[in-house]
Write an enzyme that holds these catalytic residues in place. Structure first.
Site, PDB file in Angstrom:
ATOM      1  N   PRO A  73       0.811  -1.220   0.000  1.00  0.00           N
ATOM      2  CA  PRO A  73       0.000   0.000   0.000  1.00  0.00           C
ATOM      3  C   PRO A  73       0.844   1.270   0.000  1.00  0.00           C
ATOM      4  CG  PRO A  73       0.227  -0.759   2.240  1.00  0.00           C
ATOM      5  CD  PRO A  73       1.087  -1.658   1.396  1.00  0.00           C
ATOM      6  N   TRP A  74       0.162   2.430   0.042  1.00  0.00           N
ATOM      7  CA  TRP A  74       0.842   3.718  -0.084  1.00  0.00           C
ATOM      8  C   TRP A  74       1.201   4.374   1.222  1.00  0.00           C
ATOM      9  CZ3 TRP A  74      -2.530   6.403   2.705  1.00  0.00           C
ATOM     10  CH2 TRP A  74      -3.890   6.125   2.573  1.00  0.00           C
ATOM     11  N   LYS A 131       4.608  -5.306  -6.277  1.00  0.00           N
ATOM     12  CA  LYS A 131       3.906  -4.195  -6.913  1.00  0.00           C
ATOM     13  C   LYS A 131       3.496  -3.202  -5.834  1.00  0.00           C
ATOM     14  CE  LYS A 131      -0.134  -2.929  -7.524  1.00  0.00           C
ATOM     15  NZ  LYS A 131      -0.005  -1.465  -7.369  1.00  0.00           N
ATOM     16  N   PRO A 132       4.196  -2.071  -5.757  1.00  0.00           N
ATOM     17  CA  PRO A 132       3.792  -1.055  -4.786  1.00  0.00           C
ATOM     18  C   PRO A 132       2.553  -0.309  -5.274  1.00  0.00           C
ATOM     19  CG  PRO A 132       5.734  -0.325  -6.022  1.00  0.00           C
ATOM     20  CD  PRO A 132       5.350  -1.677  -6.571  1.00  0.00           C
ATOM     21  N   GLU A 165       0.465   2.505  -6.911  1.00  0.00           N
ATOM     22  CA  GLU A 165       0.949   3.292  -8.055  1.00  0.00           C
ATOM     23  C   GLU A 165       1.253   4.739  -7.666  1.00  0.00           C
ATOM     24  OE1 GLU A 165      -1.960   3.541 -11.223  1.00  0.00           O
ATOM     25  OE2 GLU A 165      -3.592   3.864  -9.808  1.00  0.00           O
ATOM     26  N   GLU A 203     -12.901   2.027   8.701  1.00  0.00           N
ATOM     27  CA  GLU A 203     -11.576   2.639   8.773  1.00  0.00           C
ATOM     28  C   GLU A 203     -11.638   4.040   8.169  1.00  0.00           C
ATOM     29  OE1 GLU A 203      -7.269   0.533   8.035  1.00  0.00           O
ATOM     30  OE2 GLU A 203      -8.810   0.293   6.546  1.00  0.00           O
TER      31      GLU A 203
HETATM   32  P1  TAP Z   1      -5.726  -0.772  -1.170  1.00  0.00           P
HETATM   33  O1  TAP Z   1      -6.563   0.152  -1.918  1.00  0.00           O
HETATM   34  O2  TAP Z   1      -6.290  -2.060  -0.715  1.00  0.00           O
HETATM   35  O3  TAP Z   1      -4.447  -1.029  -2.090  1.00  0.00           O
HETATM   36  C1  TAP Z   1      -3.371  -1.808  -1.650  1.00  0.00           C
HETATM   37  C2  TAP Z   1      -2.616  -2.307  -2.846  1.00  0.00           C
HETATM   38  O4  TAP Z   1      -3.452  -3.192  -3.590  1.00  0.00           O
HETATM   39  C3  TAP Z   1      -2.189  -1.207  -3.819  1.00  0.00           C
HETATM   40  O5  TAP Z   1      -0.908  -1.533  -4.334  1.00  0.00           O
HETATM   41  C4  TAP Z   1      -3.240  -1.334  -4.910  1.00  0.00           C
HETATM   42  O6  TAP Z   1      -2.794  -0.855  -6.160  1.00  0.00           O
HETATM   43  C5  TAP Z   1      -3.442  -2.827  -4.952  1.00  0.00           C
HETATM   44  N1  TAP Z   1      -4.668  -3.304  -5.583  1.00  0.00           N
HETATM   45  C6  TAP Z   1      -5.840  -2.648  -5.748  1.00  0.00           C
HETATM   46  N2  TAP Z   1      -6.729  -3.446  -6.393  1.00  0.00           N
HETATM   47  C7  TAP Z   1      -6.097  -4.629  -6.642  1.00  0.00           C
HETATM   48  C8  TAP Z   1      -6.474  -5.841  -7.268  1.00  0.00           C
HETATM   49  N3  TAP Z   1      -7.699  -6.021  -7.777  1.00  0.00           N
HETATM   50  N4  TAP Z   1      -5.568  -6.845  -7.347  1.00  0.00           N
HETATM   51  C9  TAP Z   1      -4.332  -6.694  -6.828  1.00  0.00           C
HETATM   52  N5  TAP Z   1      -3.914  -5.563  -6.231  1.00  0.00           N
HETATM   53  C10 TAP Z   1      -4.785  -4.540  -6.121  1.00  0.00           C
HETATM   54  O7  TAP Z   1      -5.101  -0.135   0.139  1.00  0.00           O
HETATM   55  P2  TAP Z   1      -4.408   1.276   0.254  1.00  0.00           P
HETATM   56  O8  TAP Z   1      -5.509   2.255   0.176  1.00  0.00           O
HETATM   57  O9  TAP Z   1      -3.249   1.379  -0.651  1.00  0.00           O
HETATM   58  O10 TAP Z   1      -3.800   1.188   1.742  1.00  0.00           O
HETATM   59  C11 TAP Z   1      -4.533   1.442   2.837  1.00  0.00           C
HETATM   60  C12 TAP Z   1      -5.060   0.160   3.446  1.00  0.00           C
HETATM   61  O11 TAP Z   1      -3.986  -0.712   3.754  1.00  0.00           O
HETATM   62  C13 TAP Z   1      -5.757   0.394   4.739  1.00  0.00           C
HETATM   63  O12 TAP Z   1      -6.911  -0.395   4.793  1.00  0.00           O
HETATM   64  C14 TAP Z   1      -4.763  -0.069   5.785  1.00  0.00           C
HETATM   65  O13 TAP Z   1      -5.302  -0.445   7.008  1.00  0.00           O
HETATM   66  C15 TAP Z   1      -4.096  -1.183   5.086  1.00  0.00           C
HETATM   67  N6  TAP Z   1      -2.766  -1.416   5.637  1.00  0.00           N
HETATM   68  C16 TAP Z   1      -2.605  -2.506   6.415  1.00  0.00           C
HETATM   69  C17 TAP Z   1      -1.367  -2.759   6.972  1.00  0.00           C
HETATM   70  C18 TAP Z   1      -1.201  -3.966   7.829  1.00  0.00           C
HETATM   71  S1  TAP Z   1       0.280  -4.361   8.272  1.00  0.00           S
HETATM   72  N7  TAP Z   1      -2.206  -4.682   8.194  1.00  0.00           N
HETATM   73  C19 TAP Z   1      -0.307  -1.909   6.738  1.00  0.00           C
HETATM   74  C20 TAP Z   1      -0.516  -0.803   5.937  1.00  0.00           C
HETATM   75  C21 TAP Z   1      -1.772  -0.573   5.376  1.00  0.00           C
HETATM   76  P3  TAP Z   1      -3.031   0.672  -6.666  1.00  0.00           P
HETATM   77  O14 TAP Z   1      -3.311   1.479  -5.471  1.00  0.00           O
HETATM   78  O15 TAP Z   1      -1.734   0.984  -7.322  1.00  0.00           O
HETATM   79  O16 TAP Z   1      -4.163   0.615  -7.634  1.00  0.00           O
END
Ligand code: TAP
Length: 492
Positions: free
Chosen positions: A146-147, A171-172, A174, A379
């Site tokens: 995630p970001w 894949k980080p 984007e 969240e």
């Molecule tokens: P997401 O929207 O779930 O995105 C995470 C990653 O998944 C991004 O790289 C995203 O790519 C990718 N992704 C999106 N759709 C996908 C698909 N259909 N297939 C494969 N990959 C896909 O989360 P975010 O908004 O980046 O991060 C915030 C979330 O992460 C929060 O819910 C947070 O709680 C959680 N988080 C959890 C932890 C732990 S350790 N539990 C740590 C950090 C964050 P793109 O964004 O590039 O499209």
């Protein structure tokens, strides 16, 4: 050149350009050509080709690469901190003092841990054989991160995987690809052969989905939202691969009536505002005994009004922007809707002036949040603390567990028995007592319930990235073994 495949920087072939923005200003940091399925195929091919040699490398060879990488990361610490701060919108102080040193320490930890992948002791359990356990790598790992903490999340995925002898394609997100690319470059410079660590920077639905569904990827590890985690699990199921999910959180912060109020107030501010609240373990729901409730709310609000919100490159800034305009709109929308049945005590809006160009949101306390409302259950991932009162310990524990998530929690009390009960009965992967947020490389991080399964960091993460093989070695040398007669006996 924003793909790192087979030890080289390459350009993405999707033909889709993407602007990486600085969320504190909206300025373009870099323009990226996103990865398409062909880039993912090339990265998986490179990782597959590198697997044989890397999986056979001795523990000390892998450890040496990781130890060198820790030194190289330290040498590039200031550059890493600046890039991380810029594309993720982090105050530079946080990037310098938390993200980068945390990653250096993790790298050093996994360098050491690579040398002691324990199995069960060998023994002659049957009497006629020596049984031993081999812990073997799984193959090519496909990871999606995630970001919110781009560098640390990349490190949490890559380090245990390669320390255990796997190769990886990461894949980080984007919007924050730059420090993941730097990490791959450093590991390669440190001696990881081309193809051991690959990074494809593309969108989730295109590059991420293709990676997760790839038949040559043996395992998926994913950190991100619970909703996307479920999709990832479904995609991975089609090829029957192992899945490790680190998902969302909605951490309770329980303040009992005997708590040190000053500690709880300061603790809540730091634990809610870290990384602008975009932390999966951030204190999101303060559950406070009614006798301390008004003082707690007033104390946190008073400190929130003193928080220095400002430019991310200013060492004095406490609170930076949210990661994107889309995310800012989501956070602001949730607070607006909460006004119907709760009280916004402070914040609840974006600052004006110079900061209006960026994705800033003021530190916000919302009290008397309605149980079951969106602000209580979902969240927010922003600098917003929801507060509710409780009257007795049973109610406090019940409210703490009143969530589909179970990543982290904290209990604030001077009573050792209360602390013991809370740490036992709150269903979360981590429970802090009289603190909230600190993490260490030696200890696992991962969720209960809908916060996922499997652990990052610590030696426990090797359980995700290795498979266990039983080797049973005959030690008798007898051709006609006694047990054969159970299956066949020679006539006569
Ligand atoms: P997401 O929207 O779930 O995105 C995470 C990653 O998944 C991004 O790289 C995203 O790519 C990718 N992704 C999106 N759709 C996908 C698909 N259909 N297939 C494969 N990959 C896909 O989360 P975010 O908004 O980046 O991060 C915030 C979330 O992460 C929060 O819910 C947070 O709680 C959680 N988080 C959890 C932890 C732990 S350790 N539990 C740590 C950090 C964050 P793109 O964004 O590039 O499209």
């Amino acid at each position: 050149m924003h793909q790192f495949i087979g030890g080289e920087h390459r350009s993405g072939t999707s033909g889709t350009p993407f602007e990486v923005l600085d969320p504190s200003t909206g300025d373009v940091v870099e323009e990226v050509l996103l990865a398409g399925p062909e880039d993912v195929d090339a990265a998986v091919g490179a990782a597959r080709a590198a697997f044989g040699e890397w999986s056979r490398a001795t523990p000390v060879e892998r450890a040496t690469v990781l130890a060198r990488a820790a030194t190289l990361l330290e040498e590039r610490a200031e550059e890493l901190a600046r890039v991380e701060s810029r594309h993720a919108g982090k105050p530079i102080r946080l990037a310098r003092e938390f993200d980068v040193p945390g990653t250096v320490d993790n790298t050093a930890f996994f360098g050491a841990a690579a040398r002691r992948l324990d199995g069960m002791a060998s023994a002659e359990y049957s009497g006629d054989h020596t049984s031993s356990i081999r812990r073997e790598p799984i193959g090519v790992v496909g990871s999606v991160s995630p970001w919110n903490y781009p560098l640390q999340m990349a490190a949490w995925k890559v380090l245990p995987a390669v320390a255990a002898g796997n190769t990886i394609v990461l894949k980080p997100a984007e919007i924050t690809p730059l420090t993941s690319l730097m990490l791959a470059e450093v590991l390669t410079e440190a001696g990881a052969a081309p193809g051991v660590v690959n990074v494809v920077t593309g969108s989730g639905p295109v590059a991420g989905q293709h990676l997760v569904g790839h038949p040559d990827v043996a395992m998926t590890s994913f950190t991100g939202s619970t909703a996307v985690g479920r999709q990832v699990m479904a995609t991975a199921a089609a090829t029957g691969k192992r899945v490790h999910l680190e998902l969302g959180g909605k951490a309770p912060f329980v303040v009992f009536d005997d708590a040190d109020l000053e500690a709880a107030v300061h603790g809540a501010v730091a634990a809610n505002l870290i990384n602008a609240g975009q932390d999966c373990t951030a204190a999101a729901r303060a559950i406070v005994h009614r006798s301390l409730y008004d003082d707690f709310v007033a104390g946190v609000a008073d400190l929130y009004r003193q928080v220095r919100t400002g430019p991310t490159d200013d060492e004095a800034t406490d609170l930076g922007p949210l990661s994107s305009r889309t995310h800012l709109d989501k956070v602001a929308g949730m607070v607006e809707r909460a006004r119907a049945d709760a009280t916004v005590v402070c914040g609840g809006r974006s600052p004006g002036g110079d900061l209006a160009r960026g994705c800033y949101y003021e530190p916000t306390v919302v009290s008397d949040v309605a149980l079951g409302s969106e602000l209580w259950t979902d969240e927010v991932f922003g600098p917003v603390l929801a507060v509710v009162p409780f009257d007795d310990d049973d109610e406090a524990i019940r409210l703490a567990n009143d969530t589909e998530y179970g990543l982290a929690a904290s209990a604030w009390t001077r009573d050792t028995y209360r602390a013991g009960r809370a740490s036992r009965e709150i269903r979360a992967g981590c429970v802090w007592v009289n603190d909230h947020i600190p993490i260490i490389s030696e200890m696992p991080h991962g969720g209960y319930k809908h916060s996922g399964f499997g652990k990052d960091m610590s030696a426990y993460s090797f359980d995700e990235y290795t498979q266990v093989k039983h080797v049973m070695h005959d030690i008798t040398g007898i051709a006609r073994k006694g047990w054969h007669r159970t299956v066949f006996t020679l006539p006569g």
